[in-house]
Design a protein around this motif. Structure first.
Motif, short mmCIF file in Angstrom:
data_model
loop_
_atom_site.label_atom_id
_atom_site.label_comp_id
_atom_site.label_asym_id
_atom_site.label_seq_id
_atom_site.Cartn_x
_atom_site.Cartn_y
_atom_site.Cartn_z
N HIS A 26 -12.97 -30.56 107.47
CA HIS A 26 -14.07 -29.85 108.12
C HIS A 26 -13.77 -28.38 108.37
O HIS A 26 -14.58 -27.67 108.97
N LEU A 27 -12.61 -27.91 107.94
CA LEU A 27 -12.24 -26.50 108.01
C LEU A 27 -11.62 -26.09 106.68
O LEU A 27 -10.95 -26.90 106.03
N ILE A 28 -11.81 -24.84 106.29
CA ILE A 28 -11.11 -24.29 105.13
C ILE A 28 -9.81 -23.72 105.64
O ILE A 28 -9.80 -22.77 106.43
N GLY A 29 -8.70 -24.31 105.22
CA GLY A 29 -7.39 -23.84 105.64
C GLY A 29 -6.69 -23.08 104.52
O GLY A 29 -7.23 -22.91 103.42
N THR A 30 -5.49 -22.64 104.79
CA THR A 30 -4.72 -21.91 103.78
C THR A 30 -4.45 -22.80 102.57
O THR A 30 -4.37 -22.30 101.44
#
Length: 192
Positions: A26-30
């Protein structure tokens, strides 16, 4: 800042979002930024990381192993299928209409309180920092644009996210990659 992104850098961010959805995150991470960079065969970062032994498939497996998916409720699926409801067909139709992972994202409300599709996946704080650092890297190199190589440099400089861990676990020498990217970017003067 995004107006300075090259087509490859913009595409990397779009592909990062697609990889986050594919992994049900649910998040765009590295880690998703890294996957977005590696998802482009002609990109500088793909070429350099490939020479160091990392490709999209290997990185994707590493990310999937480090961030297991939430278990689906199999009992509900079995109950619905027992009365003739084919959940995979429903999922396929919903995703065709609303995008991959549409059923997996929580509904969101806009400023007026209306439900929106939930298609936008926000950036994690580390991913935002990586993108900010990519701008700093571009400025330090006196480039008027931000390319996929600058995003990789930003990720290497941030150094704490899951993307950096995937690189380290793959045995990649961050300083060697940094030197190669800087050398390669020095020969590529590209406007917006």
């Amino acid at each position: 800042m995004f107006e300075r992104f090259t087509d490859e850098a913009r595409q990397a961010v779009k592909l990062a979002q697609a990889n986050a959805r594919r992994l049900d995150h649910h998040l765009i991470g590295t880690e998703h930024l890294l996957l977005g960079l590696l998802d482009q065969p002609q990109a500088v970062s793909t070429e350099i990381l490939g020479r160091h032994g990392l490709d999209h498939g290997r990185a994707y497996r590493a990310v999937a192993d480090l961030t297991p998916r939430a278990p689906k409720d199999a009992l509900d699926a079995e109950a619905l299928e027992s009365i003739g409801i084919d959940l995979s067909a429903i999922r396929d139709r919903v995703e065709a209409a609303f995008g991959p992972g549409a059923l997996d994202r929580p509904p969101q409300r806009d400023r007026r309180g209306n439900l929106v599709s939930g298609r936008h996946v926000p950036f994690s704080p580390r991913a935002k920092k990586t993108l900010e650092l990519s701008l700093r890297e571009a400025l330090a190199l006196k480039h008027g644009y931000i390319g996929d190589g600058h995003i990789l440099l930003g990720m290497l400089r941030e150094g704490q996210g899951l993307g950096s861990r995937v690189l380290a676990d793959a045995g990649i020498d961050a300083e060697a990659v940094r030197r190669e990217v800087v050398l390669r970017l020095g020969t590529r003067r590209k406007a917006g």
